[in-house]
Write a protein that holds these residues in place. Structure first.
Motif, mmCIF file in Angstrom:
data_model
loop_
_atom_site.group_PDB
_atom_site.id
_atom_site.type_symbol
_atom_site.label_atom_id
_atom_site.label_comp_id
_atom_site.label_asym_id
_atom_site.label_seq_id
_atom_site.Cartn_x
_atom_site.Cartn_y
_atom_site.Cartn_z
ATOM 1 N N ALA A 116 -13.634 -4.603 -26.249
ATOM 2 C CA ALA A 116 -12.380 -5.330 -26.484
ATOM 3 C C ALA A 116 -12.443 -6.720 -25.869
ATOM 4 C CB ALA A 116 -11.203 -4.543 -25.902
ATOM 5 N N ARG A 117 -13.013 -6.830 -24.670
ATOM 6 C CA ARG A 117 -13.119 -8.131 -24.014
ATOM 7 C C ARG A 117 -14.035 -9.059 -24.815
ATOM 8 N NH1 ARG A 117 -14.288 -6.294 -19.471
ATOM 9 N NH2 ARG A 117 -12.143 -6.228 -18.739
ATOM 10 N N THR A 137 -3.927 -14.026 -23.392
ATOM 11 C CA THR A 137 -4.386 -12.643 -23.418
ATOM 12 C C THR A 137 -4.443 -12.030 -22.022
ATOM 13 O OG1 THR A 137 -6.666 -13.454 -23.397
ATOM 14 C CG2 THR A 137 -5.708 -12.943 -25.536
ATOM 15 N N ALA A 138 -3.857 -12.698 -21.033
ATOM 16 C CA ALA A 138 -3.747 -12.154 -19.678
ATOM 17 C C ALA A 138 -2.275 -12.154 -19.274
ATOM 18 C CB ALA A 138 -4.564 -12.980 -18.684
ATOM 19 N N GLN A 172 -0.360 -15.541 -20.077
ATOM 20 C CA GLN A 172 -1.128 -16.727 -19.729
ATOM 21 C C GLN A 172 -2.556 -16.614 -20.269
ATOM 22 O OE1 GLN A 172 -0.127 -19.545 -17.034
ATOM 23 N NE2 GLN A 172 1.403 -19.002 -18.562
ATOM 24 N N PRO A 173 -3.235 -17.745 -20.476
ATOM 25 C CA PRO A 173 -4.664 -17.672 -20.776
ATOM 26 C C PRO A 173 -5.414 -17.112 -19.574
ATOM 27 C CG PRO A 173 -3.760 -19.832 -21.322
ATOM 28 C CD PRO A 173 -2.721 -19.125 -20.523
ATOM 29 N N GLU A 199 -5.678 -7.843 -19.211
ATOM 30 C CA GLU A 199 -5.183 -7.027 -18.105
ATOM 31 C C GLU A 199 -4.008 -7.713 -17.415
ATOM 32 O OE1 GLU A 199 -8.242 -5.945 -15.388
ATOM 33 O OE2 GLU A 199 -9.638 -5.315 -16.958
ATOM 34 N N GLN A 200 -3.317 -6.929 -16.578
ATOM 35 C CA GLN A 200 -2.231 -7.467 -15.763
ATOM 36 C C GLN A 200 -2.749 -7.810 -14.370
ATOM 37 O OE1 GLN A 200 1.501 -5.387 -15.678
ATOM 38 N NE2 GLN A 200 1.160 -4.429 -17.651
#
Length: 322
Positions: A116-117, A137-138, A172-173, A199-200
């Protein structure tokens, strides 16, 4: 920001699921595209072959994916379809499909975190080639026990944001950065965060640890201070206001009493001109100073902390499927 992200997610999820026949049509179009060397391969390396869509394949992808949405396990169709349209010159439609892919990817149960990454990295690179902003994506999950805190060095917020007390989440990016947090009466906090793709990242600031020394007394009544919405200086000034009013009233009263005694000639207080001058001068100083202090205590504005520009999340809220 949170509301906008949720609305975008709802729009991207609109439409019926693709039927098996529609899925097969997209897969067939992508599989039959001719194979050519990838022109974007790193210099000095032998270019790897890549299927490159032409108008015919792109037309099929556009027709199918404009009327249906793949299931989460079929998210890769959006990635391949977006790349196909990008190759065929349909840049706007390509960006739409690639963003739909990023929205759906976290729900794909068939993809490992590493895969996925890798896919997010490629799609982010393609979007930037299309002139799009780097996708968010973050997720930054920031907790503060004080409202009115200004945060700088966030993407999409060149003027910074004002946080509310509690937890705030922002898309955020990915990448490392150092946030700068400030609040009146507190030392500046430089908060390093490393935002990880997909991820968070949680960060928390306890502002009791950053009070300037002259406001340390606030620690005794921290909860009341937070509820007041005032800056530290204003909160302490509000606490001193009753004493200022009382002192001003006493001085005004003392001046009035002195004038009264002089006017009544009590105990020969003003039986000579010079005594009368001294008494009235003292009364004027007492009364004027007391009146000035009284008015200042009553009329001085109390500075409030700025209102939040982003509402903190409530229990049960979520962001973009996270």
């Amino acid at each position: 920001m949170v509301l906008v992200t949720l609305l975008v997610g709802a729009q991207l999820a609109a439409g019926p699921l693709c039927t098996p026949a529609e899925v097969a049509a997209v897969e067939q179009a992508l599989a039959t595209a001719p194979t050519r060397p990838d022109p974007e391969a790193d210099p000095g390396r032998e270019p790897l072959p890549e299927r490159r869509c032409g108008p015919a394949e792109a037309r099929t992808v556009r027709q199918v994916l404009s009327r249906c949405r793949p299931a989460p396990a079929q998210a890769v169709l959006l990635m391949g379809g977006g790349r196909c349209l990008m190759q065929a010159g349909f840049q706007h439609e390509a960006a739409q499909l690639l963003r739909r892919f990023l929205h759906l990817l976290p729900q794909d149960p068939t993809v490992s975190p590493e895969r996925a990454r890798d896919r997010r990295d490629r799609v982010r690179r393609w979007l930037m080639q299309l002139g799009q902003e780097a996708p968010d994506t973050a997720i930054l999950q920031l907790r503060s026990n004080l409202d009115g805190v200004q945060v700088r060095h966030l993407e999409h917020f060149p003027e910074g944001v004002i946080l509310g007390a509690g937890e705030t989440r922002l898309a955020q990016p990915p990448g490392p950065r150092v946030l700068s947090l400030t609040a009146p009466g507190f030392h500046r906090v430089e908060l390093p965060v490393d935002l990880v793709d997909g991820e968070q990242t949680r960060a928390e600031v306890d502002w009791r640890l950053h009070l300037q020394p002259r406001y340390a007394v606030l620690l005794r009544s921290w909860d009341d201070f937070v509820r007041s919405g005032l800056t530290p200086a204003a909160y302490l000034a509000r606490g001193r206001r009753p004493w200022g009013i009382a002192a001003g009233a006493v001085l005004v009263g003392a001046g009035a009493v002195l004038v009264g005694l002089c006017a009544a000639g009590a105990a020969g207080a003003c039986n000579e001109p010079w005594k009368q001058g001294v008494a009235y001068s003292a009364a004027a100083l007492l009364g004027g100073g007391g009146l000035l202090g009284l008015l200042s205590a009553l009329a001085a504005p109390l500075e409030r902390r700025p209102p939040p520009s982003l509402a903190p999340l409530q229990p049960g809220d979520h962001l973009d499927g996270q």
